[in-house]
Design an enzyme around this catalytic site. Structure first.
Site, PDB file in Angstrom:
ATOM      1  N   GLU A 241       1.015   4.180  -2.703  1.00 51.99           N
ATOM      2  CA  GLU A 241       0.995   5.534  -2.133  1.00 51.99           C
ATOM      3  C   GLU A 241       2.269   5.880  -1.360  1.00 51.99           C
ATOM      4  OE1 GLU A 241      -2.636   6.044   0.116  1.00 51.99           O
ATOM      5  OE2 GLU A 241      -3.810   5.158  -1.493  1.00 51.99           O
TER       6      GLU A 241
ATOM      7  N   HIS B 173      -7.327  -1.909  -4.461  1.00 48.93           N
ATOM      8  CA  HIS B 173      -6.020  -1.582  -5.037  1.00 48.93           C
ATOM      9  C   HIS B 173      -5.515  -2.727  -5.929  1.00 48.93           C
ATOM     10  CE1 HIS B 173      -5.372   2.184  -3.063  1.00 48.93           C
ATOM     11  NE2 HIS B 173      -5.468   1.680  -1.849  1.00 48.93           N
TER      12      HIS B 173
ATOM     13  N   HIS C 183       0.830  -1.205   0.000  1.00 51.45           N
ATOM     14  CA  HIS C 183       0.000   0.000   0.000  1.00 51.45           C
ATOM     15  C   HIS C 183       0.861   1.250   0.000  1.00 51.45           C
ATOM     16  CE1 HIS C 183      -2.858   3.085   1.131  1.00 51.45           C
ATOM     17  NE2 HIS C 183      -3.770   2.289   0.635  1.00 51.45           N
TER      18      HIS C 183
END
Ligand code: CO
Length: 299
Positions: A212, A244, A182
């Protein structure tokens, strides 16, 4: 009486071990103390991905057959979406803990399903520290403890790398294996780079990137180009293969990692399985849970 147990406190971005509320649970006759485990996930609104979280809840139940095991989600957007679309009401961590306290549970272990101790983990740690400081009516009389996320310390990264290598070593022989974490603006984001270096020690064709955080897609692409191969296997490095994984990683939109690799001439496959579905990750999770439980038993 002041009771103590080992937990994790986070302050000023630093993670440190600290004594929170706690207990001499080992001196309590069995059957009198009511123990609970609260599994805390970010949550997912993708029904097909949910079983990765449920598998971790089931693993916790298997390891603690006498404890009450419950689930909370930190994402209010996802909680509201699930209530609206699936009619299921999943509590916030604070709501779940209030209910456990009200129902007379004397101790609780809060076990996050998070991969790194980023902002979400800090929020949970702050809440656990606050509740652990209570000593009167609204306390958990035998303590509250916080379990570690999957990656907290160096040895966790080494173990995760070995685990991933056992699962993807063969795929890596045939081309690049690209993991999508992530990622976060939090300094815990550095754990992805440590994981990359641990993977580099095991085999040459692994790349860790994040949606991110750091490293990013350009770093992953650079590694893939310099590998000389033309095949890529995309793997989510997240507990659930949710939004995602299905969109940013393997989606058909031109900006997905899959599309961007294909545009560069790579043959791309995706393994859309969340980490929570992996039995070795479940064992890793249970080990962190047991470690937190032991901290409650210390005098
Ligand atoms: Co996200």
């Amino acid at each position: 009486m002041v009771r103590s147990g080992l937990g994790i406190l986070v302050a000023g971005g630093l993670v440190m071990m600290a004594w929170l509320g706690g207990a001499q649970a080992s001196s309590i006759p069995a059957g009198i103390s009511k123990q609970a485990v609260l599994v805390v996930s970010f949550g997912t609104s993708v029904p097909e991905a949910r079983h990765a979280v449920d598998a971790l809840v089931a693993a916790a139940r298997g390891a603690f057959p006498h404890a009450e095991v419950r689930l909370a989600f930190t994402s209010n957007i996802i909680r509201r979406k699930i209530l609206k679309e699936q009619g299921e009401r999943i509590p916030t961590p604070l709501e779940a803990l209030a209910a456990l306290q009200d129902e007379g549970f004397s101790s609780v272990i809060v076990q996050p399903t998070h991969v790194i101790p980023g902002e979400e983990f800090d929020d949970i740690a702050e809440m656990v520290a606050a509740l652990g400081s209570l000593q009167r009516k609204y306390s958990f009389s035998k303590g509250i403890a916080l379990g570690k996320p999957l990656l907290l310390e160096g040895p966790d990264c080494r173990r995760m790398a070995a685990l991933l290598h056992r699962k993807f070593g063969t795929a890596q022989d045939n081309g690049m294996v690209v993991f999508m974490g992530h990622g976060s603006p939090h300094m815990a984001d550095a754990l992805y780079s440590r994981l990359q270096l641990e993977l580099d020690r095991l085999a040459p064709r692994y790349a860790v990137g994040t949606v991110e955080g750091f490293p990013d897609f350009d770093d992953v692409m650079r590694r893939a180009r310099s590998s000389g191969g033309k095949r890529v296997l995309l793997v989510p490095l997240m507990i659930v293969a949710g939004d995602h994984a299905r969109n940013d990683l393997a989606g058909t939109e031109p900006d997905s990692w899959k599309s961007r690799f294909e545009a560069e001439g790579f043959r791309v496959q995706a393994a859309l399985e969340g980490l929570g579905e992996n039995p070795e990750i479940q064992a890793f999770f249970v080990e962190h849970l047991r470690h937190a439980a032991q901290s409650l038993e210390k005098p």
